[in-house]
Design a protein around this motif. Structure first.
Motif, mmCIF file in Angstrom:
data_model
loop_
_atom_site.group_PDB
_atom_site.id
_atom_site.type_symbol
_atom_site.label_atom_id
_atom_site.label_comp_id
_atom_site.label_asym_id
_atom_site.label_seq_id
_atom_site.Cartn_x
_atom_site.Cartn_y
_atom_site.Cartn_z
ATOM 1 N N ALA A 95 16.482 -75.951 0.328
ATOM 2 C CA ALA A 95 15.346 -76.911 0.962
ATOM 3 C C ALA A 95 14.362 -75.978 1.804
ATOM 4 C CB ALA A 95 16.390 -77.623 2.257
ATOM 5 N N ALA A 96 13.402 -76.745 1.838
ATOM 6 C CA ALA A 96 12.779 -75.906 2.540
ATOM 7 C C ALA A 96 11.678 -77.160 3.459
ATOM 8 C CB ALA A 96 10.865 -76.500 1.399
ATOM 9 N N ILE A 97 11.768 -76.417 4.383
ATOM 10 C CA ILE A 97 11.309 -77.424 5.834
ATOM 11 C C ILE A 97 9.819 -77.080 6.600
ATOM 12 C CG2 ILE A 97 12.307 -78.057 8.029
ATOM 13 C CD1 ILE A 97 14.260 -77.481 7.788
ATOM 14 N N MET A 98 9.456 -77.015 6.367
ATOM 15 C CA MET A 98 7.345 -77.447 6.432
ATOM 16 C C MET A 98 7.364 -78.135 8.071
ATOM 17 S SD MET A 98 5.342 -77.791 2.490
ATOM 18 C CE MET A 98 6.209 -77.851 1.397
ATOM 19 N N VAL A 99 6.401 -77.327 9.282
ATOM 20 C CA VAL A 99 6.300 -78.033 9.969
ATOM 21 C C VAL A 99 4.603 -77.698 10.634
ATOM 22 C CG1 VAL A 99 6.694 -77.506 12.378
ATOM 23 C CG2 VAL A 99 8.373 -77.185 10.848
ATOM 24 N N PRO A 100 3.741 -78.840 10.725
ATOM 25 C CA PRO A 100 2.519 -78.358 11.147
ATOM 26 C C PRO A 100 2.065 -77.623 11.520
ATOM 27 C CG PRO A 100 2.713 -80.507 10.944
ATOM 28 C CD PRO A 100 4.331 -79.542 10.694
ATOM 29 N N SER A 101 1.042 -77.130 11.854
ATOM 30 C CA SER A 101 0.747 -76.028 12.941
ATOM 31 C C SER A 101 -0.897 -76.232 12.637
ATOM 32 C CB SER A 101 0.686 -74.159 12.676
ATOM 33 O OG SER A 101 -0.154 -73.728 11.642
ATOM 34 N N GLY A 102 -1.482 -75.832 14.016
ATOM 35 C CA GLY A 102 -2.833 -75.907 14.095
ATOM 36 C C GLY A 102 -3.806 -76.309 15.039
ATOM 37 N N VAL A 133 0.365 -74.171 7.636
ATOM 38 C CA VAL A 133 1.910 -74.070 7.179
ATOM 39 C C VAL A 133 3.380 -73.874 7.982
ATOM 40 C CG1 VAL A 133 3.414 -75.232 5.746
ATOM 41 C CG2 VAL A 133 0.974 -75.587 5.072
ATOM 42 N N ASP A 134 3.777 -73.935 8.375
ATOM 43 C CA ASP A 134 5.264 -72.882 9.406
ATOM 44 C C ASP A 134 6.212 -72.971 7.505
ATOM 45 O OD1 ASP A 134 7.132 -71.364 10.208
ATOM 46 O OD2 ASP A 134 6.896 -72.243 12.296
ATOM 47 N N MET A 135 6.368 -73.105 6.820
ATOM 48 C CA MET A 135 7.532 -73.143 5.621
ATOM 49 C C MET A 135 9.379 -72.233 6.684
ATOM 50 S SD MET A 135 8.779 -74.299 3.332
ATOM 51 C CE MET A 135 6.712 -74.918 2.548
ATOM 52 N N ALA A 159 0.576 -78.392 -0.150
ATOM 53 C CA ALA A 159 -0.952 -78.091 -0.344
ATOM 54 C C ALA A 159 -1.379 -80.119 0.131
ATOM 55 C CB ALA A 159 -2.053 -78.608 -1.412
ATOM 56 N N MET A 160 -0.607 -81.077 -0.264
ATOM 57 C CA MET A 160 -0.285 -82.564 0.222
ATOM 58 C C MET A 160 -0.077 -82.497 1.659
ATOM 59 S SD MET A 160 -1.633 -83.854 -2.231
ATOM 60 C CE MET A 160 -0.789 -85.711 -2.550
ATOM 61 N N PHE A 161 0.863 -81.904 2.074
ATOM 62 C CA PHE A 161 1.682 -81.160 3.919
ATOM 63 C C PHE A 161 0.204 -81.480 4.197
ATOM 64 C CE2 PHE A 161 3.409 -79.113 7.268
ATOM 65 C CZ PHE A 161 4.500 -80.797 7.413
ATOM 66 N N ALA A 162 -0.591 -80.279 4.034
ATOM 67 C CA ALA A 162 -1.389 -79.862 4.872
ATOM 68 C C ALA A 162 -2.867 -80.348 5.096
ATOM 69 C CB ALA A 162 -1.489 -78.328 4.482
ATOM 70 N N ALA A 163 -3.062 -81.726 4.044
ATOM 71 C CA ALA A 163 -4.431 -82.136 3.822
ATOM 72 C C ALA A 163 -4.465 -83.071 4.850
ATOM 73 C CB ALA A 163 -4.454 -82.455 2.423
ATOM 74 N N PRO A 223 5.454 -88.871 10.685
ATOM 75 C CA PRO A 223 6.616 -90.005 9.955
ATOM 76 C C PRO A 223 7.208 -88.299 9.588
ATOM 77 C CG PRO A 223 4.653 -90.399 9.222
ATOM 78 C CD PRO A 223 3.931 -89.661 10.073
ATOM 79 N N VAL A 224 8.421 -88.232 9.361
ATOM 80 C CA VAL A 224 9.162 -87.389 8.482
ATOM 81 C C VAL A 224 9.008 -87.193 7.256
ATOM 82 C CG1 VAL A 224 11.554 -85.953 7.531
ATOM 83 C CG2 VAL A 224 10.850 -86.346 10.393
ATOM 84 N N VAL A 225 8.430 -86.579 6.317
ATOM 85 C CA VAL A 225 8.857 -86.576 5.489
ATOM 86 C C VAL A 225 9.432 -85.828 4.214
ATOM 87 C CG1 VAL A 225 6.964 -86.002 3.033
ATOM 88 C CG2 VAL A 225 5.861 -86.457 5.067
ATOM 89 N N LEU A 226 10.515 -86.302 3.385
ATOM 90 C CA LEU A 226 11.592 -85.793 2.731
ATOM 91 C C LEU A 226 10.999 -85.785 1.393
ATOM 92 C CD1 LEU A 226 14.646 -84.932 2.672
ATOM 93 C CD2 LEU A 226 15.165 -87.151 2.368
ATOM 94 N N TYR A 227 10.931 -84.602 1.162
ATOM 95 C CA TYR A 227 11.249 -84.988 -0.286
ATOM 96 C C TYR A 227 11.931 -83.585 -1.307
ATOM 97 C CZ TYR A 227 8.821 -82.760 -4.556
ATOM 98 O OH TYR A 227 8.348 -82.060 -6.171
ATOM 99 N N ALA A 228 12.413 -84.651 -2.542
ATOM 100 C CA ALA A 228 13.188 -83.903 -3.006
ATOM 101 C C ALA A 228 12.976 -83.315 -4.393
ATOM 102 C CB ALA A 228 15.368 -84.079 -2.704
ATOM 103 N N HIS A 229 13.459 -82.418 -5.234
ATOM 104 C CA HIS A 229 12.606 -82.226 -6.837
ATOM 105 C C HIS A 229 14.436 -82.210 -7.432
ATOM 106 C CE1 HIS A 229 15.866 -78.166 -7.118
ATOM 107 N NE2 HIS A 229 15.164 -78.035 -5.827
#
Length: 179
Positions: free
Chosen positions: A123-130, A102-104, A175-179, A140-146
């Motif tokens: 806002a937090a932007i998560m970019v997968p890496s690996g 995760v690149d936050m 954790a959900m994002f990286a799984a 897909p783009v995942v948008l999550y807001a608290h």
């Protein structure tokens, strides 16, 4: 080296993945900056200063541009971090081991508070890496807001700081994002 995404017949390369990630990051920045409306804005509504060289201090203007680099963990580092706490171990049972790192990125923008006062939001932007096929190619783009919180320092992008009020929620989303 090229990787084949399981849902696409055309190969995608690592440089193409980086372009896609950069485009997603830029799009998310513009989308978040365009949030808002109503009076008191200024600027042109997408995070750019108003014509004439003035700086925008209105609703929706981006404070951190480009978004700051926050936490950057490989899948192995993230797995080790999850295994170090009871909460992390419970998340591993639900999500499974992270396939991606995760690149936050951390984005701060201007908005209006509950009493119609000027305030900043994050806002937090998560970019997968690996190298796993799940970490590259189209997705897909995942948008999550608290929900709104009175904790002024609530910041999902700082999920590795256990003193942060958003640490538990940010860890769950990552954790959900990286799984």
């Amino acid at each position: 080296m090229t990787l084949q995404h399981p849902r696409h017949s055309q190969p995608s390369s690592f440089p193409a993945r980086r372009v896609t990630a950069a485009a997603t990051l830029a799009g998310a920045t513009l989308l978040l900056a365009a949030c808002g409306g109503g009076g008191g804005g200024g600027g042109i509504g997408i995070g750019f200063p108003p014509p004439g060289g003035g700086s925008d201090t209105g609703r929706g203007s981006v404070v951190t541009s480009p978004p700051e680099q926050g936490t950057k963990l490989t899948a192995d580092q993230f797995r080790a971090s999850l295994q170090a706490s009871d909460q992390g171990k419970a998340l591993l049972q639900v999500t499974g081991a992270p396939k991606c790192g995760v690149d936050m990125r951390y984005l701060e923008y201007r908005t209006v508070g509950g009493k119609n006062e000027a305030t900043n939001a994050t806002a937090a932007i998560m970019v997968p890496s690996g190298s796993d096929v799940a970490c590259s190619g189209a997705r897909p783009v995942v948008l999550y807001a608290h929900g709104t919180t009175p904790a002024r320092n609530y910041n999902l992008a700082k999920w590795t700081d256990t003193t942060q009020p958003a640490a538990g929620e940010g860890l769950m989303v990552a954790a959900m994002f990286a799984a």
